[in-house]
Write a protein that holds these residues in place. Structure first.
Motif, PDB file in Angstrom:
ATOM      1  N   VAL A 268     -18.346 -34.960  21.190  1.00 34.12           N
ATOM      2  CA  VAL A 268     -17.177 -34.454  21.911  1.00 34.12           C
ATOM      3  C   VAL A 268     -15.949 -34.744  21.063  1.00 34.12           C
ATOM      4  CG1 VAL A 268     -15.778 -34.587  23.991  1.00 34.12           C
ATOM      5  CG2 VAL A 268     -18.250 -34.889  24.152  1.00 34.12           C
TER       6      VAL A 268
ATOM      7  N   ALA B 233     -21.113 -38.600  21.559  1.00 31.48           N
ATOM      8  CA  ALA B 233     -21.011 -38.904  22.988  1.00 31.48           C
ATOM      9  C   ALA B 233     -21.982 -40.018  23.336  1.00 31.48           C
ATOM     10  CB  ALA B 233     -21.327 -37.663  23.801  1.00 31.48           C
TER      11      ALA B 233
ATOM     12  N   ARG C  85     -19.828 -38.247  31.264  1.00 33.71           N
ATOM     13  CA  ARG C  85     -18.471 -37.959  30.806  1.00 33.71           C
ATOM     14  C   ARG C  85     -18.139 -36.484  30.995  1.00 33.71           C
ATOM     15  NH1 ARG C  85     -16.283 -38.712  24.552  1.00 33.71           N
ATOM     16  NH2 ARG C  85     -14.267 -37.640  24.842  1.00 33.71           N
TER      17      ARG C  85
END
Length: 232
Positions: free
Chosen positions: A30, A35, A40
């Motif tokens: 990301v 990540a 999230r």
């Protein structure tokens, strides 16, 4: 913004459980950073899988040259369907890719597929009067009188109380015709000719609104911009 596991699952990459494994394995980034939390929330354009941008995160709109023999249903019991022509990942998307209107198993031609439900509703709504053009070959000679009948808005189909909306009819030969409809009733072209004693032998949709198939081969598809049908 959506949770990463939900985003990958909805775009057909994998299940939400598998997405968590992909994230644990470092396959998802990301904003350029690996990540580490499947819960999230992230903007679609910031996410990469194995270094690649997400596959059509904003949605799909496809023009397909449907061949005879395929159905537009997702039900396996109805036989091979048009969605088998698409990449497997697209067939797993949620919302599901579906047809904008239908062509029956024995009808070929231009078919639109999308995962954008508002577009489906807009283009199939009778109030928008999107024209569809069909080429039909029938088993009996067609009278020129049918041109006025089709255009009159009085033609009544068997089992229905409301007549068909006015339709265009152009006779190509004695047994071949071009029909332009602005509505989409069940097997409408076939039933319109049947009401006049003619059976449709072959049926092909040539145009949908401003679109035509051009040189697109049967069984192939072409991507269209999601805003293709937007008003100027």
């Amino acid at each position: 913004m959506r949770r990463l596991d939900q985003l990958l699952a909805n775009l057909g990459y994998c299940s939400r459980r598998e997405a968590r494994i992909w994230i644990e394995d470092g396959r998802v980034t990301v904003g350029g950073e690996t990540a580490d939390d499947f819960g999230r929330k992230a903007a679609e354009n910031d996410v990469r899988v194995d270094g690649e941008p997400l596959d059509h995160p904003g949605g799909l709109l496809l023009m397909v040259h449907k061949p005879v023999g395929l159905v537009c249903s997702h039900e396996d019991r109805e036989g091979p369907n048009v969605y088998l022509l698409l990449p497997e990942r697209w067939r797993r998307r949620n919302p599901v890719v579906t047809s904008i209107g239908r062509l029956d198993k024995d009808t070929s031609g231009l078919l639109l597929l999308t995962d954008q439900s508002p577009l489906v509703h807009r283009l199939t709504s009778p109030k928008h009067k999107v024209p569809k053009v069909y080429r039909a070959v029938v088993d009996a000679d067609l009278s020129p009188d049918l041109i006025a009948l089709f255009a009159s808005g009085t033609l009544l189909l068997e089992g229905e109380k409301d007549p068909c909306a006015p339709a265009g009819l152009k006779l190509i030969t004695a047994r071949e015709a071009e029909v332009t409809l602005t509505e989409g009733r069940y097997h409408q072209v076939r039933r319109m000719f049947s009401a006049q004693g003619a059976t449709v032998v072959t049926l092909h949709r040539e145009k949908f609104g401003p679109l035509d198939l051009g040189d697109l081969p049967a069984g192939q598809w072409r991507e269209l911009p999601l805003d293709y049908f937007s008003s100027p």
